[in-house]
Design an enzyme around this catalytic site. Structure first.
Site, PDB file in Angstrom:
ATOM      1  NE  ARG A 218      25.071  -2.557  -2.746  1.00  0.00           N
ATOM      2  CZ  ARG A 218      25.149  -2.702  -4.061  1.00  0.00           C
ATOM      3  NH1 ARG A 218      24.658  -3.794  -4.645  1.00  0.00           N
ATOM      4  NH2 ARG A 218      25.735  -1.792  -4.791  1.00  0.00           N
TER       5      ARG A 218
ATOM      6  CB  SER B  89      25.572   3.262  -2.192  1.00  0.00           C
ATOM      7  OG  SER B  89      26.015   3.380  -3.510  1.00  0.00           O
TER       8      SER B  89
ATOM      9  CD  GLU C  82      24.784  -0.202   0.145  1.00  0.00           C
ATOM     10  OE1 GLU C  82      25.975  -0.143   0.489  1.00  0.00           O
ATOM     11  OE2 GLU C  82      24.400  -0.072  -1.015  1.00  0.00           O
TER      12      GLU C  82
HETATM   13  N1  EPU Z   1      22.314  10.616  -9.899  1.00  0.00           N
HETATM   14  C1  EPU Z   1      21.797  11.831  -9.527  1.00  0.00           C
HETATM   15  N2  EPU Z   1      22.543  12.625  -8.710  1.00  0.00           N
HETATM   16  C2  EPU Z   1      23.768  12.272  -8.279  1.00  0.00           C
HETATM   17  C3  EPU Z   1      24.302  11.030  -8.674  1.00  0.00           C
HETATM   18  C4  EPU Z   1      23.560  10.201  -9.484  1.00  0.00           C
HETATM   19  O1  EPU Z   1      20.695  12.197  -9.896  1.00  0.00           O
HETATM   20  O2  EPU Z   1      24.379  13.044  -7.514  1.00  0.00           O
HETATM   21  C5  EPU Z   1      21.491   9.721 -10.744  1.00  0.00           C
HETATM   22  C6  EPU Z   1      22.068   9.638 -12.158  1.00  0.00           C
HETATM   23  O3  EPU Z   1      21.015   9.806 -13.074  1.00  0.00           O
HETATM   24  C7  EPU Z   1      22.615   8.242 -12.256  1.00  0.00           C
HETATM   25  C8  EPU Z   1      21.773   7.490 -11.231  1.00  0.00           C
HETATM   26  O4  EPU Z   1      21.474   8.433 -10.221  1.00  0.00           O
HETATM   27  O5  EPU Z   1      22.439   7.726 -13.540  1.00  0.00           O
HETATM   28  C9  EPU Z   1      22.479   6.302 -10.648  1.00  0.00           C
HETATM   29  O6  EPU Z   1      23.761   6.686 -10.159  1.00  0.00           O
HETATM   30  P1  EPU Z   1      25.046   5.742 -10.350  1.00  0.00           P
HETATM   31  O7  EPU Z   1      25.140   5.260 -11.734  1.00  0.00           O
HETATM   32  O8  EPU Z   1      26.213   6.458  -9.752  1.00  0.00           O
HETATM   33  O9  EPU Z   1      24.715   4.453  -9.524  1.00  0.00           O
HETATM   34  P2  EPU Z   1      24.044   4.321  -8.086  1.00  0.00           P
HETATM   35  O10 EPU Z   1      22.668   3.790  -8.278  1.00  0.00           O
HETATM   36  O11 EPU Z   1      24.221   5.552  -7.311  1.00  0.00           O
HETATM   37  C10 EPU Z   1      24.770   1.820  -7.722  1.00  0.00           C
HETATM   38  C11 EPU Z   1      25.299   1.081  -6.543  1.00  0.00           C
HETATM   39  C12 EPU Z   1      26.803   1.304  -6.417  1.00  0.00           C
HETATM   40  C13 EPU Z   1      27.447   0.759  -7.678  1.00  0.00           C
HETATM   41  C14 EPU Z   1      26.870   1.494  -8.895  1.00  0.00           C
HETATM   42  C15 EPU Z   1      27.352   0.897 -10.204  1.00  0.00           C
HETATM   43  C16 EPU Z   1      23.490   0.942  -4.934  1.00  0.00           C
HETATM   44  C17 EPU Z   1      22.932   1.452  -3.649  1.00  0.00           C
HETATM   45  N3  EPU Z   1      24.622   1.518  -5.333  1.00  0.00           N
HETATM   46  O12 EPU Z   1      24.988   3.196  -7.450  1.00  0.00           O
HETATM   47  O13 EPU Z   1      27.272   0.570  -5.302  1.00  0.00           O
HETATM   48  O14 EPU Z   1      28.849   0.927  -7.637  1.00  0.00           O
HETATM   49  O15 EPU Z   1      25.434   1.397  -8.908  1.00  0.00           O
HETATM   50  O16 EPU Z   1      26.794  -0.356 -10.383  1.00  0.00           O
HETATM   51  O17 EPU Z   1      22.928   0.027  -5.532  1.00  0.00           O
HETATM   52  C18 EPU Z   1      27.688   0.743  -2.973  1.00  0.00           C
HETATM   53  O18 EPU Z   1      26.773  -0.057  -2.804  1.00  0.00           O
HETATM   54  O19 EPU Z   1      28.359   1.203  -2.001  1.00  0.00           O
HETATM   55  C19 EPU Z   1      27.987   1.216  -4.310  1.00  0.00           C
HETATM   56  C20 EPU Z   1      28.877   2.180  -4.556  1.00  0.00           C
END
Ligand code: EPU
Length: 342
Positions: A166, A242, A338
């Protein structure tokens, strides 16, 4: 040559956050020439210049000083590389998701994991968008920019763009004189699916079938379905995806944190570093579904800050500062925003 410039232009409908915001001056640029003419106009008046694409990753303050230029440079052309890969040249103002649809529909995989990410090509490059194991930088050959210091176009190689998670040079002071005009992507002739993310694999029902049968179009559809369920539609509830990046910490720090917080969610990176799930930290700090006036954290995903209607950029920033302070206090981790601030 000089496009029309409007004064006191509302930006409310120009960001996916839908924040209440007014630019002192505003114009659209449809070519490098128009962009240059607008920059000269602003420079002559000593006004700062700010750039907007699809506004998908932007926090617009209530008053944006200077000239805001919305980059609307279009263009889509393809060419076959000597090894059969597809080279795709796109304008910064194209909607990135249109490029995903178009290339996958034409039989070229490579962008399917990045489906349904809002914003333009320019914004996608600034942000080095990423999802489900793919980052845009991996698909880029070069980025064409307007260099304000030499008043000319330049083609930057991928290493020159300093891409990271990012991150790119365009987010740093060293990139402030560079305005993205377009990019060239390389999509492989020999395509292999990138899988391994739990949500995506479950959507594709991978346990029942062989990976060889999967197509890029199927992955694209699965990514759209997963994102559609998880993330709020900006047309319904203002947001910028995000809001924080997932913090990267040392293994030593991670290990200490794990002893006090055994449920911590993390991913192993190379080089003895760990990526923590910011969503987990924010939820554990008590913010999931929290509201402060018009601003809040999305009730179904703790990493999404939302505008419930009528919020300002200042309110978003103040609320996110509160989240940053509490997560720092509870876990000793500093979250980073971000989106870029306009
Ligand atoms: N989780 C929680 N609480 C919540 C939501 C998630 O504890 O309310 C935990 C869960 O354990 C989950 C983990 O956080 O396994 C990660 O969540 P998720 O898989 O939704 O992925 P993320 O890390 O939140 C990242 C990217 C997204 C991208 C997804 C899929 C970043 C900042 N965000 O999200 O990118 O779509 O992985 O690859 O790296 C964006 O940048 O705008 C974006 C949406």
């Amino acid at each position: 040559m000089l496009p029309q410039i409007t004064e006191h232009q509302s930006l409310d409908a120009m960001t996916t956050f839908g924040l209440h915001s007014t630019a002192d001056y505003f114009a659209h640029a449809k070519s490098a020439e128009e962009l240059d003419a607008l920059i000269v106009w602003a420079d002559e008046r000593g006004l700062p210049v700010k750039f907007l694409g699809g506004g998908a990753n932007t926090i617009a303050k209530s008053r944006v000083e200077g000239l805001v230029i919305r980059v609307e440079i279009k263009g889509f052309s393809t060419e076959e590389a000597p090894n059969g890969d597809l080279l795709v040249k796109v304008g910064a103002g194209e909607v990135f998701d249109d490029i995903v649809r178009r290339t996958v529909a034409e039989g070229f995989g490579g962008l399917e994991n990045l489906a349904a990410i809002p914003g333009t090509v320019g914004g996608a490059v600034v942000q080095n968008i990423g999802a489900y194991g793919v980052e845009l930088a991996e698909r880029l050959v070069s980025v064409t920019v307007w260099d304000r210091t030499v008043k000319a176009e330049r083609v930057l190689s991928v290493p020159e763009c300093d891409f990271a998670y990012r991150h790119s040079i365009f987010k740093t002071p060293a990139g402030q004189n560079l305005v993205i005009l377009g990019a060239t992507l390389r999509l492989p002739k020999v395509w292999t699916p990138i899988l391994g993310y739990r949500d995506l694999d479950a959507e594709l029902k991978l346990e029942d079938r062989s990976v060889e049968m999967i197509t890029a179009a199927e992955i694209e559809a699965a990514v759209r379905a997963v994102r559609g369920r998880k993330l709020p539609d900006p047309h319904v509830i203002g947001n910028a995806g995000s809001f924080f990046t997932n913090p990267i910490v040392t293994k030593v720090f991670w290990h200490e944190l794990l002893t006090t917080h055994p449920n911590l969610v993390y991913y192993k990176l190379g080089g003895g570093r760990m990526k923590l799930a910011a969503a987990w930290l924010i939820e554990a700090a008590g913010f999931k579904g929290a509201k402060r006036g018009a601003v809040g954290v999305y009730e179904n995903h703790a990493l999404i800050v939302v505008n419930h209607g009528g919020a300002t950029g200042e309110e978003i920033i103040a609320f996110s500062d509160e989240i940053i302070a509490k997560v720092k206090k509870d876990f000793g981790v500093t979250l980073e925003r971000e989106p870029v601030i306009l």
